[in-house]
Design a protein around this motif. Structure first.
Motif, mmCIF file in Angstrom:
data_model
loop_
_atom_site.group_PDB
_atom_site.id
_atom_site.type_symbol
_atom_site.label_atom_id
_atom_site.label_comp_id
_atom_site.label_asym_id
_atom_site.label_seq_id
_atom_site.Cartn_x
_atom_site.Cartn_y
_atom_site.Cartn_z
ATOM 1 N N LEU A 147 0.821 -1.215 0.000
ATOM 2 C CA LEU A 147 0.000 0.000 0.000
ATOM 3 C C LEU A 147 0.851 1.258 0.000
ATOM 4 O O LEU A 147 0.574 2.208 -0.734
ATOM 5 C CB LEU A 147 -0.898 0.008 1.236
ATOM 6 C CG LEU A 147 -2.198 -0.774 1.162
ATOM 7 C CD1 LEU A 147 -2.887 -0.705 2.505
ATOM 8 C CD2 LEU A 147 -3.084 -0.196 0.083
ATOM 9 N N LYS A 148 1.864 1.297 0.852
ATOM 10 C CA LYS A 148 2.559 2.559 1.139
ATOM 11 C C LYS A 148 3.967 2.616 0.563
ATOM 12 O O LYS A 148 4.569 3.683 0.535
ATOM 13 C CB LYS A 148 2.672 2.749 2.657
ATOM 14 C CG LYS A 148 1.364 2.675 3.391
ATOM 15 C CD LYS A 148 0.633 3.978 3.285
ATOM 16 C CE LYS A 148 -0.723 3.854 3.941
ATOM 17 N NZ LYS A 148 -1.635 4.906 3.501
ATOM 18 N N HIS A 149 4.526 1.496 0.183
ATOM 19 C CA HIS A 149 5.900 1.425 -0.312
ATOM 20 C C HIS A 149 6.915 1.920 0.698
ATOM 21 O O HIS A 149 7.947 2.464 0.343
ATOM 22 C CB HIS A 149 6.047 2.184 -1.625
ATOM 23 C CG HIS A 149 5.219 1.570 -2.705
ATOM 24 N ND1 HIS A 149 5.549 0.406 -3.323
ATOM 25 C CD2 HIS A 149 4.025 1.950 -3.220
ATOM 26 C CE1 HIS A 149 4.615 0.092 -4.200
ATOM 27 N NE2 HIS A 149 3.673 1.000 -4.149
ATOM 28 N N ARG A 150 6.632 1.777 1.942
ATOM 29 C CA ARG A 150 7.640 2.057 2.979
ATOM 30 C C ARG A 150 7.256 1.291 4.240
ATOM 31 O O ARG A 150 6.091 0.972 4.465
ATOM 32 C CB ARG A 150 7.755 3.545 3.254
ATOM 33 C CG ARG A 150 6.426 4.156 3.591
ATOM 34 C CD ARG A 150 6.562 5.622 3.849
ATOM 35 N NE ARG A 150 5.281 6.085 4.352
ATOM 36 C CZ ARG A 150 4.512 6.943 3.730
ATOM 37 N NH1 ARG A 150 4.900 7.476 2.597
ATOM 38 N NH2 ARG A 150 3.359 7.304 4.240
ATOM 39 N N VAL A 151 8.235 0.980 5.028
ATOM 40 C CA VAL A 151 7.983 0.179 6.227
ATOM 41 C C VAL A 151 8.615 0.807 7.456
ATOM 42 O O VAL A 151 9.035 0.116 8.369
ATOM 43 C CB VAL A 151 8.494 -1.271 6.068
ATOM 44 C CG1 VAL A 151 7.609 -2.056 5.140
ATOM 45 C CG2 VAL A 151 9.919 -1.299 5.616
ATOM 46 N N ASN A 152 8.677 2.145 7.490
ATOM 47 C CA ASN A 152 9.213 2.775 8.689
ATOM 48 C C ASN A 152 8.067 3.173 9.597
ATOM 49 O O ASN A 152 7.097 3.799 9.166
ATOM 50 C CB ASN A 152 10.036 4.003 8.330
ATOM 51 C CG ASN A 152 11.379 3.592 7.757
ATOM 52 O OD1 ASN A 152 11.927 2.574 8.163
ATOM 53 N ND2 ASN A 152 11.872 4.370 6.817
ATOM 54 N N ALA A 153 8.216 2.834 10.877
ATOM 55 C CA ALA A 153 7.090 3.018 11.798
ATOM 56 C C ALA A 153 6.724 4.485 11.945
ATOM 57 O O ALA A 153 5.551 4.824 12.093
ATOM 58 C CB ALA A 153 7.440 2.432 13.155
ATOM 59 N N ASP A 154 7.711 5.393 11.881
ATOM 60 C CA ASP A 154 7.369 6.795 12.126
ATOM 61 C C ASP A 154 6.787 7.478 10.892
ATOM 62 O O ASP A 154 6.288 8.585 10.992
ATOM 63 C CB ASP A 154 8.587 7.564 12.653
ATOM 64 C CG ASP A 154 9.801 7.339 11.771
ATOM 65 O OD1 ASP A 154 9.701 6.513 10.836
ATOM 66 O OD2 ASP A 154 10.834 7.972 12.011
ATOM 67 N N GLU A 155 6.854 6.801 9.747
ATOM 68 C CA GLU A 155 6.218 7.385 8.561
ATOM 69 C C GLU A 155 4.802 6.879 8.379
ATOM 70 O O GLU A 155 4.054 7.411 7.551
ATOM 71 C CB GLU A 155 7.039 7.044 7.316
ATOM 72 C CG GLU A 155 8.388 7.748 7.294
ATOM 73 C CD GLU A 155 9.289 7.183 6.222
ATOM 74 O OE1 GLU A 155 8.847 6.286 5.492
ATOM 75 O OE2 GLU A 155 10.436 7.640 6.137
ATOM 76 N N LEU A 156 4.424 5.854 9.108
ATOM 77 C CA LEU A 156 3.078 5.299 8.988
ATOM 78 C C LEU A 156 2.204 5.942 10.051
ATOM 79 O O LEU A 156 1.882 5.337 11.061
ATOM 80 C CB LEU A 156 3.115 3.785 9.167
ATOM 81 C CG LEU A 156 3.955 3.038 8.140
ATOM 82 C CD1 LEU A 156 4.156 1.605 8.560
ATOM 83 C CD2 LEU A 156 3.295 3.091 6.780
ATOM 84 N N SER A 157 1.844 7.207 9.830
ATOM 85 C CA SER A 157 1.151 7.957 10.877
ATOM 86 C C SER A 157 -0.258 8.339 10.441
ATOM 87 O O SER A 157 -0.764 9.365 10.877
ATOM 88 C CB SER A 157 1.953 9.199 11.247
ATOM 89 O OG SER A 157 2.205 9.942 10.078
ATOM 90 N N GLU A 158 -0.887 7.517 9.595
ATOM 91 C CA GLU A 158 -2.207 7.873 9.093
ATOM 92 C C GLU A 158 -3.246 7.943 10.206
ATOM 93 O O GLU A 158 -4.214 8.683 10.110
ATOM 94 C CB GLU A 158 -2.673 6.869 8.044
ATOM 95 C CG GLU A 158 -2.132 7.124 6.658
ATOM 96 C CD GLU A 158 -0.681 6.691 6.550
ATOM 97 O OE1 GLU A 158 -0.195 6.023 7.481
ATOM 98 O OE2 GLU A 158 -0.039 7.047 5.549
ATOM 99 N N LEU A 159 -3.066 7.162 11.243
ATOM 100 C CA LEU A 159 -4.070 7.126 12.305
ATOM 101 C C LEU A 159 -3.881 8.259 13.308
ATOM 102 O O LEU A 159 -4.668 8.409 14.215
ATOM 103 C CB LEU A 159 -4.019 5.788 13.034
ATOM 104 C CG LEU A 159 -4.609 4.617 12.265
ATOM 105 C CD1 LEU A 159 -4.452 3.345 13.053
ATOM 106 C CD2 LEU A 159 -6.076 4.871 11.968
ATOM 107 N N LYS A 160 -2.802 9.018 13.130
ATOM 108 C CA LYS A 160 -2.556 10.120 14.050
ATOM 109 C C LYS A 160 -3.534 11.247 13.714
ATOM 110 O O LYS A 160 -3.699 11.611 12.554
ATOM 111 C CB LYS A 160 -1.128 10.607 13.844
ATOM 112 C CG LYS A 160 -0.530 11.282 15.037
ATOM 113 C CD LYS A 160 0.951 11.500 14.740
ATOM 114 C CE LYS A 160 1.644 12.178 15.883
ATOM 115 N NZ LYS A 160 3.063 12.375 15.559
ATOM 116 N N GLY A 161 -4.161 11.831 14.716
ATOM 117 C CA GLY A 161 -5.244 12.793 14.494
ATOM 118 C C GLY A 161 -4.867 14.079 13.813
ATOM 119 O O GLY A 161 -3.760 14.355 13.462
#
Lengths: 99, 197
Positions: free
Chosen positions: A85-99
């Motif tokens: 989906l995102k073409h990246r696997v870094n935890a700090d870049e996967l912040s879609e759920l952050k308000g």
């Protein structure tokens, strides 16, 4: 060797895993750190199984290993789905759920 | 150890035992540090292999022979290979991963390390596990020690336990593994209707 030496090794393993989990941001590396922590805990179980001369600790390690395998399978498939989906696997870049 | 009777042979055996232990401990801890500080993710997977081998060696050293072999088969043969597949499938050309750049992450890691280390050392010292042993041991010690002494290994004892006292957790774990594998295959599959997910 006495039980204490094994306790020290197991604690070190757990601490290294825990700090790795907090320090690294790649999901795969965090995953490896979790494996380190699981191994530290399992080592403690075996240590006390030997210390008390009972097998229960070793049985628990079997369950820990089975759970680690389950976690690996689900974790890595989620990782692959995220990468698709995102073409990246870094935890700090996967912040879609952050308000 | 009753020193006079054993003499030098016993001491030699003891120190040999200790050398093996420290070698295995180093084999476990050094690659673990390598995982945390390395930058190349493929190197990390192989460092993890070293740690898992070291832990398997420690199991063998603690006379948990069957468990040591299980560790090798499941962790190294299964999980580590799965991890390498994950690395190959999710990384583009540069296989380098960055460390935490943000200061709060480093601070929290150091804080956690110090707090947990102090707590563990404190609890190792404060709990009375080394005196409890004598109170618990005689009645509850089972056949495992005898099996190891006789050279039978621990597999028979473990099997008996798994199919008698621990049958319920054993079955639950079996079902869990089945569910997990079906779920993993479902999550990781490609959508047949051509979406990107």
């Amino acid at each position: 060797m006495g039980t204490e030496a094994y306790l020290i090794v197991a604690s070190l393993l757990f601490l290294i895993g825990a700090s790795g989990f907090l320090l690294r941001r790649n999901l795969l590396v965090m995953f490896m750190s979790i494996e380190l922590m699981l191994n530290g805990a399992a080592l403690l179980f075996v240590t006390f199984a030997r210390h008390w001369n009972r097998m229960d600790g070793q049985i628990f390690v079997f369950f820990i290993i089975a759970l680690a395998a389950a976690e690996a399978a689900v974790g890595l498939s989620i990782l692959i789905a995220i990468f698709r989906l995102k073409h990246r696997v870094n935890a700090d870049e996967l912040s879609e759920l952050k308000g | 150890m009753s020193a006079a009777g054993r003499g030098r042979e016993g001491e030699w055996a003891l120190s040999f035992h200790a050398i093996i232990f420290w070698a295995l401990a180093a084999m476990t801890i050094v690659p673990a540090i390598g995982i945390v500080v390395s930058k190349n993710i493929v190197h990390m997977a192989f460092w993890l292999l070293g740690t898992l081998l070291g832990v398997a060696g420690l199991y063998l050293h603690m006379e948990a022979d069957f468990l040591g072999m299980t560790q090798v088969f499941v962790y190294i043969g299964g999980i580590n290979v799965l991890l390498l597949f994950g690395i190959m499938l999710t990384n583009r050309e540069p296989l380098y991963v960055r460390a935490a750049v943000k200061r709060p992450a480093i601070a929290s890691a150091v804080l956690l390390g110090v707090v947990v280390a102090v707590g563990l050392i404190q609890s190792f010292g404060a709990t009375e596990w080394h005196t409890v042993k004598d109170a618990v041991a005689p009645g509850l010690a089972d056949a495992s020690a005898k099996a190891v002494v006789n050279g039978d290994g621990t597999a028979a004892t473990l099997g008996t336990y798994l199919l008698s006292d621990y049958i319920l957790p054993f079955e639950i774990v079996s079902i869990l593994l089945l569910v997990v594998l079906v779920g993993a295959a479902y999550i990781a599959r490609r959508d047949p209707e051509g979406g990107s997910a």
